[in-house]
Write an enzyme that holds these catalytic residues in place. Sequence first.
Site, PDB file in Angstrom:
ATOM      1  N   LEU A   1      32.925  35.892  38.522  1.00  0.00           N
ATOM      2  CA  LEU A   1      34.289  36.058  39.023  1.00  0.00           C
ATOM      3  C   LEU A   1      34.383  35.784  40.523  1.00  0.00           C
ATOM      4  CD1 LEU A   1      36.993  37.335  37.979  1.00  0.00           C
ATOM      5  CD2 LEU A   1      36.058  39.536  38.695  1.00  0.00           C
ATOM      6  N   HIS A   2      35.419  35.052  40.941  1.00  0.00           N
ATOM      7  CA  HIS A   2      35.635  34.839  42.374  1.00  0.00           C
ATOM      8  C   HIS A   2      37.094  34.502  42.635  1.00  0.00           C
ATOM      9  CE1 HIS A   2      34.520  30.974  40.548  1.00  0.00           C
ATOM     10  NE2 HIS A   2      35.282  30.397  41.457  1.00  0.00           N
ATOM     11  N   ALA A   3      37.552  34.857  43.825  1.00  0.00           N
ATOM     12  CA  ALA A   3      38.923  34.549  44.228  1.00  0.00           C
ATOM     13  C   ALA A   3      38.903  33.475  45.299  1.00  0.00           C
ATOM     14  CB  ALA A   3      39.592  35.808  44.772  1.00  0.00           C
TER      15      ALA A   3
END
Length: 172
Positions: free
Chosen positions: A122-124
């Site tokens: 997960l990453h933004a």
Amino acid sequence: MSDTLWAPWRMEYVLSLKERKGCIFCAFPGHGVESFRKDLVLVVQPHALVCLNLYPFAAGHVLVCPRRHVSKLEELADDEYDAFMRLVRVTVGRLDAVNCPDAMNVGMNLGKAAGAGIADHLHAHVVPRWVGDQSFMPVIADTRVMPEHLDATWLRLRPAFDDVPGEKASLP
Ligand SMILES: [Zn+2]
């Protein structure tokens, strides 16, 4: 879609990631603080980190991710989620101060079909935007993103994280 940035290096990015062993987000902290500049890491906290996107859509395009290797938001514990989101908020503020963009895109691509290059972790994305930047994107898209450009970006952004808690590379 008029607001979609044209970025032909994305395919190369996807292909190179397929060849890469392991997860870069998990590997960065283990490389140690002395490698943070080479790895383009801005800050590492116990539950989250910030690094530059190797294949940016715009100058100052950074990624914020939780430390734990999970693909779904709902897999994060509350304290991990809070730390992750607080670091997104901090990063938006620091990029705003340093880059003075007209606007920013902040978002997550959850899953490969949604466009995630690294779907397993997960990453933004935090992407500074300027009025008219779509007109220069096709120009820079033809240019290989050179490591020294990313290093210059790292050098510009790194001081903005001076008072953000966490491990940071010392400045030259
Ligand atoms: Zn990972």
